[in-house]
Design a protein around this motif. Structure first.
Motif, PDB file in Angstrom:
ATOM      1  N   PRO A   1       0.721  -1.213   0.041  1.00 19.40           N
ATOM      2  CA  PRO A   1       0.058   0.055   0.162  1.00 19.40           C
ATOM      3  C   PRO A   1       0.796   1.232   0.141  1.00 19.40           C
ATOM      4  O   PRO A   1       2.017   1.303   0.511  1.00 19.40           O
ATOM      5  N   PRO A   2       0.491   2.271  -0.512  1.00 17.63           N
ATOM      6  CA  PRO A   2       1.171   3.769  -0.661  1.00 17.63           C
ATOM      7  C   PRO A   2       1.353   4.099   0.993  1.00 17.63           C
ATOM      8  O   PRO A   2       0.561   3.933   1.594  1.00 17.63           O
ATOM      9  N   PRO A   3       2.544   4.930   1.079  1.00 20.27           N
ATOM     10  CA  PRO A   3       2.733   5.336   2.549  1.00 20.27           C
ATOM     11  C   PRO A   3       1.774   6.372   2.811  1.00 20.27           C
ATOM     12  O   PRO A   3       1.004   6.883   1.990  1.00 20.27           O
ATOM     13  N   PRO A   4       1.358   6.487   4.105  1.00 21.71           N
ATOM     14  CA  PRO A   4       0.356   7.404   4.529  1.00 21.71           C
ATOM     15  C   PRO A   4       0.757   8.860   4.312  1.00 21.71           C
ATOM     16  O   PRO A   4       1.795   9.319   4.127  1.00 21.71           O
ATOM     17  N   ASP A   5      -0.143   9.623   3.940  1.00 19.60           N
ATOM     18  CA  ASP A   5      -0.012  11.274   3.768  1.00 19.60           C
ATOM     19  C   ASP A   5       0.797  11.842   4.882  1.00 19.60           C
ATOM     20  O   ASP A   5      -0.072  11.497   6.158  1.00 19.60           O
ATOM     21  N   PRO A   6       1.533  12.618   4.858  1.00 14.00           N
ATOM     22  CA  PRO A   6       2.138  13.334   6.061  1.00 14.00           C
ATOM     23  C   PRO A   6       1.092  14.108   6.824  1.00 14.00           C
ATOM     24  O   PRO A   6       0.080  14.553   6.283  1.00 14.00           O
ATOM     25  N   PRO A   7       1.212  14.373   8.209  1.00 18.26           N
ATOM     26  CA  PRO A   7      -0.380  14.929   8.925  1.00 18.26           C
ATOM     27  C   PRO A   7      -0.104  16.494   8.430  1.00 18.26           C
ATOM     28  O   PRO A   7       1.257  16.940   8.101  1.00 18.26           O
ATOM     29  N   PRO A   8      -1.304  17.165   8.546  1.00 23.38           N
ATOM     30  CA  PRO A   8      -1.374  18.419   7.956  1.00 23.38           C
ATOM     31  C   PRO A   8      -0.433  19.390   9.171  1.00 23.38           C
ATOM     32  O   PRO A   8      -0.514  18.977  10.137  1.00 23.38           O
TER      33      PRO A   8
END
Length: 173
Positions: free
Chosen positions: A62-69
Motif C-alpha cells: 500500500p502507498p505510504p500514508p500522507d504526512p499529517p497537515p
C-alpha cells in the motif's frame, strides 16, 4: 358446489351430489408458495460474493500514508502586542510600537507572507483576541490574513488566562 359421479350401473343412473371442501387445498397451496418464496430469498443470499481481505503475496504494497497537515496558523491579539505562529514554541511576538496604541501590522504581514510561501496549500488562519482588545484591531488582522491568502478565518476570544495554549506577553519570541 356439486359434482356428478357415474356409478357405471345399468339403465338408471343415479346423480350423486357431493360437496368438495376446497379450504385444505388452498391452505396447502399457500404453504407451498410461502416455502417457494422463502427458499428463493435464501438462494439469492447464498450467491453474495465475499472477497478475502488478505492480499496475495505478489501484490504491490500500500502507498505510504500522507504526512499529517501542519497545525493551523494562529494570530493572538493581546493588549500588549501580537503573537503569530503554528506552534507555541515556534511562535513570534510583535510588541506594540512606540505610542502603545499601534500594533506592528507591517512586520506581521511580512511574516504572514513568509508563512504562506512555506505552506502554500494552507488557507486557514485562527485569530484569537483577549478581552479589551478593540474590535478594529481584530478586523485589521482579518484584513491582513485575507490579503495574504488565508481565506478561511476562524475567530475566537475571551479573557486572557494563565496556562492557556497561547503564549502570554513573556512567551515565545
Amino acid at each position: 358446489m356439486g359434482a356428478s359421479v357415474d356409478t357405471g350401473g345399468g339403465g338408471r343412473t343415479k346423480n350423486l351430489n357431493a360437496d368438495l371442501n376446497l379450504v385444505p387445498f388452498i391452505d396447502l397451496l399457500s404453504v407451498c408458495i410461502t416455502f417457494l418464496l422463502a427458499t428463493a430469498v435464501w438462494t439469492q443470499i447464498d450467491i453474495v460474493k465475499v472477497d478475502q481481505a488478505i492480499a496475495p503475496p505478489d501484490a504491490n504494497p500500500p502507498p505510504p500514508p500522507d504526512p499529517p497537515p501542519p497545525p493551523p496558523l494562529t494570530i493572538h491579539i493581546r493588549a500588549d502586542g501580537l503573537w503569530m505562529g503554528r506552534k507555541v514554541e515556534e511562535g513570534k511576538n510583535y510588541p506594540k510600537s512606540g505610542d502603545e496604541e499601534s500594533y506592528d501590522w507591517t512586520t506581521l504581514e511580512t511574516d504572514l507572507n513568509t508563512d504562506h510561501t512555506t505552506y502554500p496549500d494552507e488557507t486557514q488562519a485562527v485569530i484569537v483576541t483577549d478581552d479589551g482588545v478593540k474590535y478594529e484591531n481584530m478586523i485589521h488582522a482579518l484584513d491582513v490574513t485575507r490579503k495574504v491568502g488565508y481565506d478561511k478565518t476562524l475567530l475566537g476570544g475571551g479573557p486572557a488566562q494563565n496556562g492557556s495554549a497561547l503564549p502570554s506577553a513573556g512567551g515565545a519570541h
